[in-house]
Design a protein around this motif. Structure first.
Motif, PDB file in Angstrom:
ATOM      1  N   PRO A 251     -27.418 -69.699 -39.873  1.00  0.00           N
ATOM      2  CA  PRO A 251     -27.044 -71.120 -39.956  1.00  0.00           C
ATOM      3  C   PRO A 251     -27.260 -71.884 -38.653  1.00  0.00           C
ATOM      4  CG  PRO A 251     -25.315 -69.723 -40.879  1.00  0.00           C
ATOM      5  CD  PRO A 251     -26.264 -68.833 -40.135  1.00  0.00           C
ATOM      6  N   ARG A 252     -27.255 -71.167 -37.512  1.00  0.00           N
ATOM      7  CA  ARG A 252     -27.370 -71.857 -36.223  1.00  0.00           C
ATOM      8  C   ARG A 252     -28.737 -72.488 -36.023  1.00  0.00           C
ATOM      9  NH1 ARG A 252     -24.473 -67.424 -33.862  1.00  0.00           N
ATOM     10  NH2 ARG A 252     -26.338 -66.714 -32.755  1.00  0.00           N
ATOM     11  N   ARG A 253     -29.766 -71.983 -36.721  1.00  0.00           N
ATOM     12  CA  ARG A 253     -31.091 -72.595 -36.536  1.00  0.00           C
ATOM     13  C   ARG A 253     -31.098 -74.018 -37.082  1.00  0.00           C
ATOM     14  NH1 ARG A 253     -35.369 -72.587 -39.906  1.00  0.00           N
ATOM     15  NH2 ARG A 253     -36.744 -71.865 -38.253  1.00  0.00           N
ATOM     16  N   ARG A 254     -30.188 -74.328 -38.022  1.00  0.00           N
ATOM     17  CA  ARG A 254     -30.104 -75.691 -38.537  1.00  0.00           C
ATOM     18  C   ARG A 254     -29.472 -76.644 -37.535  1.00  0.00           C
ATOM     19  NH1 ARG A 254     -28.370 -75.342 -44.942  1.00  0.00           N
ATOM     20  NH2 ARG A 254     -30.082 -74.000 -45.617  1.00  0.00           N
ATOM     21  N   GLU A 255     -28.793 -76.087 -36.535  1.00  0.00           N
ATOM     22  CA  GLU A 255     -28.146 -76.919 -35.522  1.00  0.00           C
ATOM     23  C   GLU A 255     -29.096 -77.284 -34.388  1.00  0.00           C
ATOM     24  OE1 GLU A 255     -24.821 -74.651 -34.259  1.00  0.00           O
ATOM     25  OE2 GLU A 255     -23.902 -74.544 -36.259  1.00  0.00           O
TER      26      GLU A 255
ATOM     27  N   LYS B  94     -22.671 -60.068 -46.353  1.00  0.00           N
ATOM     28  CA  LYS B  94     -22.504 -60.871 -45.134  1.00  0.00           C
ATOM     29  C   LYS B  94     -21.410 -60.346 -44.221  1.00  0.00           C
ATOM     30  CE  LYS B  94     -19.715 -64.464 -47.454  1.00  0.00           C
ATOM     31  NZ  LYS B  94     -19.792 -63.834 -48.797  1.00  0.00           N
TER      32      LYS B  94
ATOM     33  N   TRP C 229     -25.911 -63.227 -40.356  1.00  0.00           N
ATOM     34  CA  TRP C 229     -25.520 -64.461 -41.048  1.00  0.00           C
ATOM     35  C   TRP C 229     -24.790 -65.425 -40.128  1.00  0.00           C
ATOM     36  CZ3 TRP C 229     -28.149 -65.838 -44.931  1.00  0.00           C
ATOM     37  CH2 TRP C 229     -28.726 -64.870 -45.767  1.00  0.00           C
ATOM     38  N   ASP C 230     -24.364 -64.999 -38.954  1.00  0.00           N
ATOM     39  CA  ASP C 230     -23.893 -65.945 -37.948  1.00  0.00           C
ATOM     40  C   ASP C 230     -25.065 -66.680 -37.307  1.00  0.00           C
ATOM     41  OD1 ASP C 230     -21.251 -65.334 -38.360  1.00  0.00           O
ATOM     42  OD2 ASP C 230     -21.071 -63.985 -36.622  1.00  0.00           O
TER      43      ASP C 230
END
Length: 219
Positions: free
Chosen positions: A125-129, A114, A121-122
């Protein structure tokens, strides 16, 4: 997205039984005199396009209600994605294991990298936001730019196989991200919905479990 590869009806299996150890399509012979690094990048390019082609074929077979064929192409798309990362990043894929476990090992190794793959990897996680479908679609489908397309140009690879820092960020944000999301999210969701229609609920549950934790291996 990327241009489709040539296809014909002869590519469609009549009774497909996916074999995780079956080698993929042979990579086109690289030009004479290219370096080992160039050959690896050319193979990665081929596998990324192959992944996309099999994904398109799977969708076509689902629409045609040819679910056995779709099952084959879904798995072939996942195998091509694994081979893309294996070629470009030299990750270690354990032989004699299922495709699902190969994906699990791949995700674990990519996460272990990572720091080197910080752009990838930045973004993951943003797709969950994302709150709306439009926001999710922008994250998942809006990354294929002219700069990303350039990374797949054969002439560019032969002239300069290595990525510049900016190209590395583009690769992670576009090619790597889409390959990872396709094999760990889109395909499991699509296959689960297909198996729901077939009332194969055990297969549905298996895909949903993998979707929640793609790096979890079977006991």
């Amino acid at each position: 997205m990327a241009k489709r590869l040539p296809e014909g009806d002869e590519d469609i299996p009549q009774e497909p039984f996916p074999d995780p150890e079956k080698p993929g399509r042979p990579v086109p012979t690289p030009p004479e005199g290219t370096s080992e690094e160039t050959d690896k990048v050319l193979e990665a390019r081929f596998r990324w396009l192959e992944m996309l082609d099999f994904w398109h074929k799977a969708a076509e077979q689902v629409n045609a209600k040819q679910f056995a064929n779709a099952t084959f192409f879904f798995e072939e798309s996942q195998k091509a994605a694994v081979r893309y990362f294996e070629s470009f990043y030299s990750v270690t894929i354990v032989p004699e294991t299922s495709t699902a476990d190969k994906i699990g090992g791949l995700v674990t190794q990519l996460f272990d990298k990572k720091d080197a793959l910080s752009t990838l990897w930045d973004k993951v996680p943003r797709r969950r936001e994302a709150i709306t479908i439009e926001e999710l679609q922008r994250a998942d489908w809006g990354g294929f730019s002219a700069s990303a397309r350039l990374l797949l140009k054969v002439r560019r690879i032969i002239q300069t196989p290595g990525d510049t820092p900016e190209q590395a960020r583009t690769r992670q944000q576009s090619l790597d991200y889409f390959a990872l999301i396709l094999t760990t999210v889109f395909i499991p969701l699509s296959r689960a919905e297909m198996n729901r229609q077939r009332r194969n609920f055990d297969a549905v549950i298996e895909d949903y479990e993998r979707l929640l934790k793609p790096y979890k291996k079977n006991e």
